[in-house]
Design a protein around this motif. Structure first.
Motif, PDB file in Angstrom:
ATOM      1  N   GLY A  44      -7.060  14.569   4.328  1.00 51.83           N
ATOM      2  CA  GLY A  44      -5.694  14.866   3.911  1.00 51.83           C
ATOM      3  C   GLY A  44      -4.689  14.641   5.027  1.00 51.83           C
ATOM      4  N   GLN A  45      -5.076  15.010   6.251  1.00 47.65           N
ATOM      5  CA  GLN A  45      -4.184  14.830   7.392  1.00 47.65           C
ATOM      6  C   GLN A  45      -4.102  13.372   7.830  1.00 47.65           C
ATOM      7  OE1 GLN A  45      -6.070  17.572  10.061  1.00 47.65           O
ATOM      8  NE2 GLN A  45      -4.931  19.335   9.300  1.00 47.65           N
ATOM      9  N   ILE A  46      -5.178  12.618   7.630  1.00 44.66           N
ATOM     10  CA  ILE A  46      -5.187  11.199   8.002  1.00 44.66           C
ATOM     11  C   ILE A  46      -4.412  10.366   6.989  1.00 44.66           C
ATOM     12  CG2 ILE A  46      -6.624   9.178   8.484  1.00 44.66           C
ATOM     13  CD1 ILE A  46      -6.991  11.506  10.464  1.00 44.66           C
ATOM     14  N   LEU A  47      -4.626  10.667   5.698  1.00 40.40           N
ATOM     15  CA  LEU A  47      -4.146   9.813   4.619  1.00 40.40           C
ATOM     16  C   LEU A  47      -2.974  10.400   3.840  1.00 40.40           C
ATOM     17  CD1 LEU A  47      -7.694   8.790   3.292  1.00 40.40           C
ATOM     18  CD2 LEU A  47      -6.223   7.477   4.838  1.00 40.40           C
ATOM     19  N   ASP A  48      -2.431  11.519   4.303  1.00 43.87           N
ATOM     20  CA  ASP A  48      -1.273  12.146   3.659  1.00 43.87           C
ATOM     21  C   ASP A  48      -1.525  12.553   2.214  1.00 43.87           C
ATOM     22  OD1 ASP A  48       0.543  12.247   5.774  1.00 43.87           O
ATOM     23  OD2 ASP A  48       1.120  10.156   5.506  1.00 43.87           O
ATOM     24  N   ALA A 102      -2.639   6.127  11.156  1.00 43.53           N
ATOM     25  CA  ALA A 102      -3.898   6.636  10.612  1.00 43.53           C
ATOM     26  C   ALA A 102      -4.991   6.641  11.677  1.00 43.53           C
ATOM     27  CB  ALA A 102      -4.326   5.793   9.412  1.00 43.53           C
ATOM     28  N   ALA A 103      -5.043   5.588  12.491  1.00 48.84           N
ATOM     29  CA  ALA A 103      -6.036   5.526  13.560  1.00 48.84           C
ATOM     30  C   ALA A 103      -5.787   6.609  14.607  1.00 48.84           C
ATOM     31  CB  ALA A 103      -6.019   4.143  14.203  1.00 48.84           C
ATOM     32  N   THR A 138       0.798  -1.220   0.000  1.00 46.01           N
ATOM     33  CA  THR A 138       0.000   0.000   0.000  1.00 46.01           C
ATOM     34  C   THR A 138       0.836   1.279   0.000  1.00 46.01           C
ATOM     35  OG1 THR A 138      -0.155  -0.284   2.408  1.00 46.01           O
ATOM     36  CG2 THR A 138      -2.014  -1.043   1.088  1.00 46.01           C
ATOM     37  N   SER A 139       2.097   1.200   0.346  1.00 51.64           N
ATOM     38  CA  SER A 139       2.917   2.414   0.358  1.00 51.64           C
ATOM     39  C   SER A 139       3.081   3.008  -1.034  1.00 51.64           C
ATOM     40  CB  SER A 139       4.289   2.120   0.964  1.00 51.64           C
ATOM     41  OG  SER A 139       4.997   1.171   0.192  1.00 51.64           O
ATOM     42  N   SER A 140       2.811   2.212  -2.066  1.00 53.47           N
ATOM     43  CA  SER A 140       2.966   2.720  -3.436  1.00 53.47           C
ATOM     44  C   SER A 140       1.771   3.553  -3.891  1.00 53.47           C
ATOM     45  CB  SER A 140       3.173   1.561  -4.408  1.00 53.47           C
ATOM     46  OG  SER A 140       2.003   0.779  -4.500  1.00 53.47           O
ATOM     47  N   VAL A 141       0.619   3.371  -3.253  1.00 55.78           N
ATOM     48  CA  VAL A 141      -0.587   4.128  -3.626  1.00 55.78           C
ATOM     49  C   VAL A 141      -1.272   4.653  -2.358  1.00 55.78           C
ATOM     50  CG1 VAL A 141      -1.046   2.988  -5.827  1.00 55.78           C
ATOM     51  CG2 VAL A 141      -1.887   1.954  -3.708  1.00 55.78           C
ATOM     52  N   PHE A 142      -0.480   5.009  -1.336  1.00 53.62           N
ATOM     53  CA  PHE A 142      -1.110   5.353  -0.069  1.00 53.62           C
ATOM     54  C   PHE A 142      -1.996   6.586  -0.206  1.00 53.62           C
ATOM     55  CE2 PHE A 142       2.944   7.655   0.212  1.00 53.62           C
ATOM     56  CZ  PHE A 142       2.555   8.886   0.692  1.00 53.62           C
TER      57      PHE A 142
END
Length: 277
Positions: A177-181, A106-107, A27-31
């Motif tokens: 935006g703040q949760i998911l960068d 994220a949590a 998931t780091s490739s499409v986070f």
């Protein structure tokens, strides 16, 4: 992955319907981008029949047991389905999951910014999952780890995008935006684009999500029940609508290129005409 559900034993869980890792990067490739969708159901057999007729899916039992299914489109895993323990316990609904580099972070960010952590994060090798809600109550999940289906193949086979209907689009963009960068500038992160009537989320140059709250100049509407709507691409919108009616669902709205449907359990989703290049 499945939306958090309660099994007959009473244990609340976040399920991963098919945890076999793909050869794709994690998931780091499409986070920050949606990477899976899940559905809660009161009757798994009826749900399988309905979505088989409307969307051409077939299901197989997931590794978590008899109360979980993985939906396949042309042999590709596209969604998770979980049985709820009782009719009144949890409303049937579609829930999107977003790829994250770290589910625990994220949590924590969700709590710090006024959201809710409903379930998790819980480890499901090869990853971790959590079911969350934003400040206005819209449910969403996060997934960290290997993807169930290679991301591009999943998007081609199932959802075209997801839409957040909320009272204040700008506030929602700041929260997510703040949760998911989002718009972080990091490799693989999503880009945010402010359009005339909505905010668009892009990943790998594709629009993957839309956030809207009505007219741009209108003030926030407190009467709006915030929720994520999942859109599935289809070749024939009208035939999907008729199949929904024939198999116990309903049609809430219908146009030439799009229809909003409700399955027999009450879960809403949208079918959108597949626009071929």
């Amino acid at each position: 992955m499945n939306q958090g559900t309660t099994d007959p034993s009473g244990a609340t869980d976040v399920g991963v319907t098919d945890v076999g890792a793909t050869d794709d990067v994690d998931t780091s490739s499409v986070f920050g981008a949606p990477c899976w969708v899940s559905l809660t159901s009161r009757d798994l057999d009826a749900t399988q029949e309905f979505y088989g007729a409307v969307l051409g899916w077939r299901c197989r039992q997931a590794r978590l047991g008899e109360h979980f299914r993985t939906a396949l489109k042309d042999g590709i895993p596209v969604a998770g389905i979980a049985a709820v323990a009782a009719v009144g316990q949890r409303a049937a609904a579609w829930t999107p999951y977003f790829a994250v580099a770290n589910a625990d972070d994220a949590a924590s960010r969700t709590r710090e910014r006024g959201g809710t952590v409903a379930v998790g994060p819980i480890s499901f090798p090869p990853g971790r999952a959590a079911l969350l809600a934003d400040r206005d109550g819209a449910a969403f999940g996060v997934w960290q780890g290997k993807l169930v289906t290679e991301w591009e193949a999943w998007r081609r086979a199932a959802p075209t995008f997801i839409t957040l209907h909320t009272r204040d689009a700008f506030d929602a963009v700041m929260f997510y935006g703040q949760i998911l960068d989002w718009a972080s500038g990091r490799p693989g992160s999503c880009e945010v684009e402010y359009a005339e009537e909505a905010v668009l989320l892009r990943s790998r140059d594709a629009v993957v999500a839309r956030i809207e709250s009505g007219s741009v100049e209108a003030p926030p509407d407190p009467s709006v029940r915030a929720h994520w709507q999942v859109h599935f691409t289809v070749t024939d919108v009208e035939s999907c609508a008729r199949a929904s009616e024939k198999h116990g669902g309903s049609v809430l709205a219908e146009g030439e290129d799009e229809a909003v449907l409700r399955d027999p359990d009450g879960a809403q989703f949208t079918v959108t005409a597949r626009r071929l290049p």
